[in-house]
Every structure is written in C-alpha cells, then in structure tokens.
Design a protein around this motif. Structure first.
Motif, PDB file in Angstrom:
ATOM      1  N   ARG A  46      -4.665  -5.721   5.007  1.00 48.24           N
ATOM      2  CA  ARG A  46      -5.139  -6.322   3.763  1.00 48.24           C
ATOM      3  C   ARG A  46      -6.619  -6.066   3.514  1.00 48.24           C
ATOM      4  O   ARG A  46      -7.073  -6.148   2.385  1.00 48.24           O
ATOM      5  CB  ARG A  46      -4.842  -7.818   3.775  1.00 48.24           C
ATOM      6  N   SER A  47      -7.349  -5.730   4.544  1.00 52.39           N
ATOM      7  CA  SER A  47      -8.781  -5.474   4.368  1.00 52.39           C
ATOM      8  C   SER A  47      -9.136  -3.999   4.485  1.00 52.39           C
ATOM      9  O   SER A  47     -10.084  -3.542   3.847  1.00 52.39           O
ATOM     10  CB  SER A  47      -9.599  -6.267   5.395  1.00 52.39           C
ATOM     11  N   ASN A  48      -8.376  -3.254   5.293  1.00 50.10           N
ATOM     12  CA  ASN A  48      -8.743  -1.864   5.576  1.00 50.10           C
ATOM     13  C   ASN A  48      -7.622  -0.860   5.355  1.00 50.10           C
ATOM     14  O   ASN A  48      -7.795   0.321   5.636  1.00 50.10           O
ATOM     15  CB  ASN A  48      -9.212  -1.745   7.038  1.00 50.10           C
ATOM     16  N   GLY A  49      -6.469  -1.324   4.895  1.00 50.28           N
ATOM     17  CA  GLY A  49      -5.336  -0.432   4.729  1.00 50.28           C
ATOM     18  C   GLY A  49      -5.421   0.396   3.458  1.00 50.28           C
ATOM     19  O   GLY A  49      -6.315   0.186   2.624  1.00 50.28           O
ATOM     20  N   PRO A  50      -4.485   1.313   3.272  1.00 47.93           N
ATOM     21  CA  PRO A  50      -3.419   1.668   4.213  1.00 47.93           C
ATOM     22  C   PRO A  50      -3.967   2.427   5.422  1.00 47.93           C
ATOM     23  O   PRO A  50      -5.002   3.064   5.348  1.00 47.93           O
ATOM     24  CB  PRO A  50      -2.491   2.570   3.384  1.00 47.93           C
ATOM     25  N   PHE A  51      -3.227   2.351   6.551  1.00 41.21           N
ATOM     26  CA  PHE A  51      -3.570   3.149   7.709  1.00 41.21           C
ATOM     27  C   PHE A  51      -2.340   3.356   8.574  1.00 41.21           C
ATOM     28  O   PHE A  51      -1.316   2.695   8.404  1.00 41.21           O
ATOM     29  CB  PHE A  51      -4.723   2.546   8.514  1.00 41.21           C
ATOM     30  N   THR A  52      -2.463   4.291   9.499  1.00 42.94           N
ATOM     31  CA  THR A  52      -1.349   4.673  10.364  1.00 42.94           C
ATOM     32  C   THR A  52      -1.326   3.809  11.625  1.00 42.94           C
ATOM     33  O   THR A  52      -2.285   3.081  11.924  1.00 42.94           O
ATOM     34  CB  THR A  52      -1.476   6.140  10.790  1.00 42.94           C
ATOM     35  N   ALA A  83       3.347   3.453   3.035  1.00 39.43           N
ATOM     36  CA  ALA A  83       2.582   3.931   1.886  1.00 39.43           C
ATOM     37  C   ALA A  83       2.899   5.411   1.685  1.00 39.43           C
ATOM     38  O   ALA A  83       3.370   6.086   2.609  1.00 39.43           O
ATOM     39  CB  ALA A  83       1.092   3.732   2.126  1.00 39.43           C
ATOM     40  N   PRO A  84       2.666   5.935   0.492  1.00 37.56           N
ATOM     41  CA  PRO A  84       2.953   7.349   0.245  1.00 37.56           C
ATOM     42  C   PRO A  84       2.149   8.266   1.156  1.00 37.56           C
ATOM     43  O   PRO A  84       1.014   7.959   1.521  1.00 37.56           O
ATOM     44  CB  PRO A  84       2.533   7.530  -1.220  1.00 37.56           C
ATOM     45  N   ARG A  89       4.358   9.511  13.198  1.00 35.75           N
ATOM     46  CA  ARG A  89       3.348   8.523  13.565  1.00 35.75           C
ATOM     47  C   ARG A  89       2.153   8.545  12.620  1.00 35.75           C
ATOM     48  O   ARG A  89       1.322   7.636  12.646  1.00 35.75           O
ATOM     49  CB  ARG A  89       2.875   8.766  15.002  1.00 35.75           C
ATOM     50  N   GLN A  90       2.049   9.579  11.830  1.00 38.93           N
ATOM     51  CA  GLN A  90       0.932   9.677  10.903  1.00 38.93           C
ATOM     52  C   GLN A  90       1.257   9.102   9.522  1.00 38.93           C
ATOM     53  O   GLN A  90       0.495   9.258   8.594  1.00 38.93           O
ATOM     54  CB  GLN A  90       0.497  11.148  10.774  1.00 38.93           C
TER      55      GLN A  90
END
Length: 211
Positions: A46-52, A83-84, A89-90
């Motif tokens: 919620r603060s730094n996404g999106p991420f893997t 997320a698109p 894993r990536q």
C-alpha cells in the motif's frame, strides 16, 4: 467497525479506480490476514507497491519463497492481486484496496473469535511501530516533535455517542486521504503521519451504574 490500512494507505493503480476498502467476514480470511508477515506485506504494497516477491524479500528480510507463498495466500482472500507485467517470480503484486475492514461484532462465534484475534494482531503491530517511533524520536526535527500528539481522554459516553464520535473523527481525516494518491495536493513540508484511533470500554474504571 475496525478499519486498518496495515499502516499505509495506497494510491490507486494508474488509470483505475481502486476501492477504498475491502471487508473481511470469512473467518479463514480473518485468520489469514492476522499473520504478522502478511500484515507487513499488505502495508508495504500500500505504500511502495506494486512489487515482486523478490523485492518483498529485500524489504522484509524474509526469503523469496516465503514472501511468494504469503502473497499467494493474501491473493486467495482478495487482499492483493497480480499487477500487469512480469513473469514467474518477477511478476509484480499490488494491494486491492486502501483499507481493510472486518466485523466489530458477530453472532457467529467463529467469526467473532477470528475478528478479535485480527484486532489484537493489528493492535500489537500498531504499538510496535509507535514504540519504535518513540525510541527514535531524538532524530525528529523540533517542529515535528512539538506537533506530535500523545495523550488520552476518559469520556462517559453511550454506545451511540461513541459511534457518532468515530464518524466525526473520520470526517475530519477524510479530506487528507486524497493526498496519498495525488501528490499535487500535498503542501510543502507535508510528511507521512500515522494517526491511530483507539476507543474502548474501560472496565478498569469503577462506575456508579447499577447492575
């Protein structure tokens, strides 16, 4: 109803209207969300996404496999989603809403027990972060230390009055929420501030109420 941001609201995905909150009522979902790492992952998304999952591992100090597993559990209950872009894993993950809500009361004992356990887990997380902030307070600039607030009030209220008070506080805070998703609304000098709202029936204080 309890409302938790996992400590971080999230901007909506570009070009999409993100729901303000997701409500959990399934006891399995409530128990799943109460896991410390899952609360952490939702907050970070919620603060730094999106991420893997790889990035999640770097942020949390957990293994990639562990983060990937817990992200899939969160996705199962609708708290995060893919997320698109990305593969394997990536592939990136994102939160599905800014806040999470759950029942404050339920006639179903299974739901009530799971909801209370989640509330306790969130409260513990709140105070861990607050304690850490107090321990590091010497590094906070003078103007921020003077602006920070710590205190409590003992009020004699009816359930309806307490509910109304909560709604009024929420109305005061709501206009500032837009600044998270729209940086242009932030005035110069604005910094992220965590505000905790806690109000509970204090059973340690004697009253003259007749049983």
């Amino acid at each position: 109803m309890p409302e938790n941001s996992a400590l971080h609201p999230t901007p909506p995905p570009t070009g999409e209207e993100q729901p303000r909150s997701i409500r959990l009522t399934d006891p399995r979902a409530l128990r799943a969300y109460a896991h410390p790492l899952r609360l952490t992952l939702v907050g970070l998304l919620r603060s730094n996404g999106p991420f893997t999952a790889t990035r999640a591992a770097a942020l949390t100090g957990e293994s990639v496999a562990s983060c990937s597993y817990h992200l899939r559990i969160l996705a199962k209950y609708g708290l995060v989603e893919e997320a698109p872009g990305g593969r394997g894993r990536q592939k990136p993950w994102r939160a599905t809403a800014q806040y999470t809500e759950w029942p404050e009361y339920s006639e179903d004992p299974t739901v009530a027990e799971a909801a209370d356990a989640l509330s306790a887990a969130v409260a513990e997380r709140y105070f861990e972060r607050f304690t850490r902030a107090m321990e590091n307070r010497r590094a906070v600039p003078k103007e921020w230390r003077e602006a920070e607030q710590l205190g409590d009030s003992l009020l004699h209220l009816t359930p309806r009055e307490l509910t109304d008070l909560g709604k009024r506080i929420e109305e005061l805070l709501r206009p500032y929420e837009e600044r998270e998703s729209d940086r242009s609304l932030r005035p110069e000098g604005a910094r992220p501030v965590s505000i905790m709202r806690i109000a509970y029936l204090d059973q340690d204080v004697p009253t003259d109420e007749k049983e």
